[in-house]
Every structure is written in structure tokens, then in C-alpha cells.
Design a protein around this motif. Structure first.
Motif, PDB file in Angstrom:
ATOM      1  N   ASN A 101      -5.657 -50.734 -66.138  1.00 20.40           N
ATOM      2  CA  ASN A 101      -6.084 -49.124 -65.931  1.00 20.40           C
ATOM      3  C   ASN A 101      -7.526 -48.765 -66.508  1.00 20.40           C
ATOM      4  OD1 ASN A 101      -3.330 -48.222 -64.852  1.00 20.40           O
ATOM      5  ND2 ASN A 101      -2.508 -48.639 -66.812  1.00 20.40           N
ATOM      6  N   ASP A 102      -7.785 -49.478 -67.851  1.00 20.11           N
ATOM      7  CA  ASP A 102      -9.096 -49.570 -68.194  1.00 20.11           C
ATOM      8  C   ASP A 102     -10.025 -49.689 -67.255  1.00 20.11           C
ATOM      9  OD1 ASP A 102      -7.923 -48.362 -70.442  1.00 20.11           O
ATOM     10  OD2 ASP A 102      -8.326 -50.306 -71.672  1.00 20.11           O
ATOM     11  N   VAL A 103      -9.785 -51.033 -66.633  1.00 22.47           N
ATOM     12  CA  VAL A 103     -10.696 -51.610 -65.611  1.00 22.47           C
ATOM     13  C   VAL A 103     -10.874 -50.704 -64.383  1.00 22.47           C
ATOM     14  CG1 VAL A 103     -11.153 -53.500 -64.106  1.00 22.47           C
ATOM     15  CG2 VAL A 103     -10.338 -53.861 -66.386  1.00 22.47           C
ATOM     16  N   ALA A 104      -9.780 -50.231 -63.984  1.00 21.18           N
ATOM     17  CA  ALA A 104      -9.866 -49.222 -62.707  1.00 21.18           C
ATOM     18  C   ALA A 104     -10.775 -48.029 -63.149  1.00 21.18           C
ATOM     19  CB  ALA A 104      -8.424 -48.681 -62.507  1.00 21.18           C
ATOM     20  N   ARG A 105     -10.490 -47.237 -64.292  1.00 19.38           N
ATOM     21  CA  ARG A 105     -11.628 -46.360 -64.590  1.00 19.38           C
ATOM     22  C   ARG A 105     -12.794 -46.574 -64.744  1.00 19.38           C
ATOM     23  NH1 ARG A 105      -9.633 -46.058 -69.305  1.00 19.38           N
ATOM     24  NH2 ARG A 105     -11.567 -46.738 -70.353  1.00 19.38           N
ATOM     25  N   GLN A 106     -12.983 -47.795 -65.478  1.00 14.84           N
ATOM     26  CA  GLN A 106     -14.325 -48.024 -65.758  1.00 14.84           C
ATOM     27  C   GLN A 106     -15.295 -48.241 -64.235  1.00 14.84           C
ATOM     28  OE1 GLN A 106     -13.649 -51.421 -68.153  1.00 14.84           O
ATOM     29  NE2 GLN A 106     -13.218 -50.044 -69.898  1.00 14.84           N
ATOM     30  N   LEU A 107     -14.309 -49.150 -63.312  1.00 20.18           N
ATOM     31  CA  LEU A 107     -14.991 -49.218 -62.089  1.00 20.18           C
ATOM     32  C   LEU A 107     -15.332 -48.119 -61.139  1.00 20.18           C
ATOM     33  CD1 LEU A 107     -15.030 -51.496 -59.744  1.00 20.18           C
ATOM     34  CD2 LEU A 107     -13.060 -51.036 -59.286  1.00 20.18           C
ATOM     35  N   ALA A 108     -14.295 -47.121 -61.304  1.00 22.70           N
ATOM     36  CA  ALA A 108     -14.855 -45.914 -60.707  1.00 22.70           C
ATOM     37  C   ALA A 108     -15.859 -45.381 -61.476  1.00 22.70           C
ATOM     38  CB  ALA A 108     -13.660 -44.934 -60.989  1.00 22.70           C
ATOM     39  N   ASP A 109     -15.862 -45.356 -62.680  1.00 21.08           N
ATOM     40  CA  ASP A 109     -17.325 -44.710 -63.515  1.00 21.08           C
ATOM     41  C   ASP A 109     -18.582 -45.544 -63.135  1.00 21.08           C
ATOM     42  OD1 ASP A 109     -15.745 -42.797 -64.633  1.00 21.08           O
ATOM     43  OD2 ASP A 109     -15.626 -43.843 -66.379  1.00 21.08           O
ATOM     44  N   ALA A 110     -18.525 -46.718 -62.918  1.00 17.64           N
ATOM     45  CA  ALA A 110     -19.804 -47.694 -62.730  1.00 17.64           C
ATOM     46  C   ALA A 110     -20.095 -47.343 -61.316  1.00 17.64           C
ATOM     47  CB  ALA A 110     -19.258 -49.057 -63.008  1.00 17.64           C
ATOM     48  N   ALA A 111     -19.143 -47.390 -60.348  1.00 14.57           N
ATOM     49  CA  ALA A 111     -19.410 -46.878 -58.902  1.00 14.57           C
ATOM     50  C   ALA A 111     -20.224 -45.771 -58.789  1.00 14.57           C
ATOM     51  CB  ALA A 111     -18.306 -47.188 -57.986  1.00 14.57           C
ATOM     52  N   SER A 112     -19.691 -44.529 -59.679  1.00 16.51           N
ATOM     53  CA  SER A 112     -20.229 -43.289 -59.746  1.00 16.51           C
ATOM     54  C   SER A 112     -21.602 -43.553 -60.160  1.00 16.51           C
ATOM     55  CB  SER A 112     -19.458 -42.410 -60.396  1.00 16.51           C
ATOM     56  OG  SER A 112     -19.991 -41.073 -60.674  1.00 16.51           O
ATOM     57  N   LEU A 113     -22.076 -44.312 -61.281  1.00 18.62           N
ATOM     58  CA  LEU A 113     -23.361 -44.376 -61.778  1.00 18.62           C
ATOM     59  C   LEU A 113     -24.115 -44.891 -61.189  1.00 18.62           C
ATOM     60  CD1 LEU A 113     -22.081 -45.444 -65.354  1.00 18.62           C
ATOM     61  CD2 LEU A 113     -23.377 -43.211 -65.044  1.00 18.62           C
ATOM     62  N   PHE A 114     -23.845 -46.179 -60.343  1.00 22.34           N
ATOM     63  CA  PHE A 114     -24.668 -46.786 -59.345  1.00 22.34           C
ATOM     64  C   PHE A 114     -25.035 -45.896 -58.006  1.00 22.34           C
ATOM     65  CE2 PHE A 114     -25.043 -49.982 -55.943  1.00 22.34           C
ATOM     66  CZ  PHE A 114     -26.471 -50.260 -56.046  1.00 22.34           C
ATOM     67  N   GLY A 115     -23.804 -45.102 -57.759  1.00 29.71           N
ATOM     68  CA  GLY A 115     -24.150 -44.262 -56.649  1.00 29.71           C
ATOM     69  C   GLY A 115     -24.924 -43.122 -56.721  1.00 29.71           C
ATOM     70  N   ASN A 116     -24.971 -42.465 -57.889  1.00 30.61           N
ATOM     71  CA  ASN A 116     -25.790 -41.695 -58.240  1.00 30.61           C
ATOM     72  C   ASN A 116     -27.448 -42.171 -58.230  1.00 30.61           C
ATOM     73  OD1 ASN A 116     -26.983 -39.124 -59.528  1.00 30.61           O
ATOM     74  ND2 ASN A 116     -27.288 -40.037 -61.199  1.00 30.61           N
ATOM     75  N   VAL A 117     -27.474 -43.388 -58.567  1.00 32.84           N
ATOM     76  CA  VAL A 117     -28.953 -43.695 -58.446  1.00 32.84           C
ATOM     77  C   VAL A 117     -29.299 -44.005 -57.307  1.00 32.84           C
ATOM     78  CG1 VAL A 117     -30.369 -45.894 -58.887  1.00 32.84           C
ATOM     79  CG2 VAL A 117     -29.142 -44.998 -60.762  1.00 32.84           C
TER      80      VAL A 117
END
Length: 164
Positions: A101-117
Motif C-alpha cells: 500500500n505504501d509502494v502504491a501510494r509512492q508510485l502514484a506520487d512519483a509518477a505525478s512528480l515526473f509527469g509534472n516535469v
């Protein structure tokens, strides 16, 4: 590198780069959803493949690494990033012991951060870096974005195949 992945059929087309951020966010959401299933996610089911949880951790770290690489290439076109040490990370970071569950949340956050760039690249899409995979070669940020889409699509397939 061929423009087609022999394993998953992904076709590299740098003209798709402007859509990469949205595609990465969507596919990362699908990986995150798979990591929220009640299945055994930490066990490797076949030799030569990581477990679904390990793939989730890997993708999270790929997004974070690619984000930093793209940000650096915006400031310093032509730089050579260091390897992310993908195989060593599996053990060094204890991928198989992490909470799905932590990894799922972190994965979504990381994708959002990269997508923003990626969404903010503007005129820098043609900036370059010396990308080390599969062998060192000068690559545009367009290619890096499309390659990252391939990473998540390919590993989502690996995860789904193991959970089927």
C-alpha cells in the motif's frame, strides 16, 4: 536500439512524447491498483522476473530517477547520468519487504512528480543526455519520456502476467 520491444510490442515513437506524462500517470495508477490486490505480491513466480511488489518499487524509483535526469538535462544538455543500479536496489532497499500500500501510494506520487516535469518541458524537449541503456547513446528528452512509458507499460504486463 530497435524501435520495437520484442517482448511486449511497444513501439518507440518520439512524436508521442508530449502525451507521455498523462500515459505515465494512467499506467502508474494501474500498477498501483495491482499492488492493492490481496495476492502474494512479494514472491517471485519465475526465474529471471522480479515479484510484482519488486516491479512496483522499481517503477517508483525509475520515475524519481528520470525526473532528476530530465531536470538536470534542462540545465545541462548533454550530461551523462549515473546508473540507477537497478538490480542492486532490489536488495539494498529491500523491495520485497516493503508495504504494498505504501509502494502504491509512492508510485502514484512519483509518477505525478515526473509527469509534472514532462508537462513543463516547453522548448527543452530536444535537450539531450547520454543515456546508458542498452548502451551509451545520446538521447533526447523526447526519447527519455517515451522510454519511460515503455518501462511502465512493459512492467505492468510483467505484474499482470504474474497475478493472472
Amino acid at each position: 536500439m530497435d524501435d520495437l520491444c520484442a517482448e511486449c510490442g511497444f513501439r518507440y515513437d518520439v512524436d508521442d512524447a508530449p502525451a507521455a506524462a498523462a500515459t505515465i500517470r494512467r499506467l502508474a495508477g494501474e500498477v498501483a491498483e495491482a499492488l492493492r490486490t490481496p495476492a502474494d505480491l512479494a514472491t517471485r513466480r519465475r526465474p529471471g522476473l522480479w515479484s510484482p511488489l519488486e516491479y512496483g518499487c522499481h517503477l517508483r524509483d525509475v520515475f524519481l530517477m528520470q525526473r532528476e535526469r530530465v531536470l538536470t538535462a534542462r540545465r545541462n544538455s548533454g550530461f551523462t547520468p549515473t546508473s540507477m543500479g537497478r538490480d542492486a536496489r532490489v536488495e539494498h532497499e529491500g523491495y520485497a519487504e516493503q508495504d504494498p500500500n505504501d509502494v502504491a501510494r509512492q508510485l502514484a506520487d512519483a509518477a505525478s512528480l515526473f509527469g509534472n516535469v514532462l508537462d513543463r518541458l516547453g522548448e527543452d524537449w530536444d535537450n539531450e543526455m547520454v543515456y546508458s541503456w542498452p548502451e551509451p547513446q545520446v538521447r533526447s528528452l523526447r526519447w527519455v519520456a517515451v522510454h519511460t512509458v515503455h518501462e511502465v507499460q512493459h512492467h505492468l504486463r510483467d505484474i499482470r502476467d504474474q497475478l493472472a
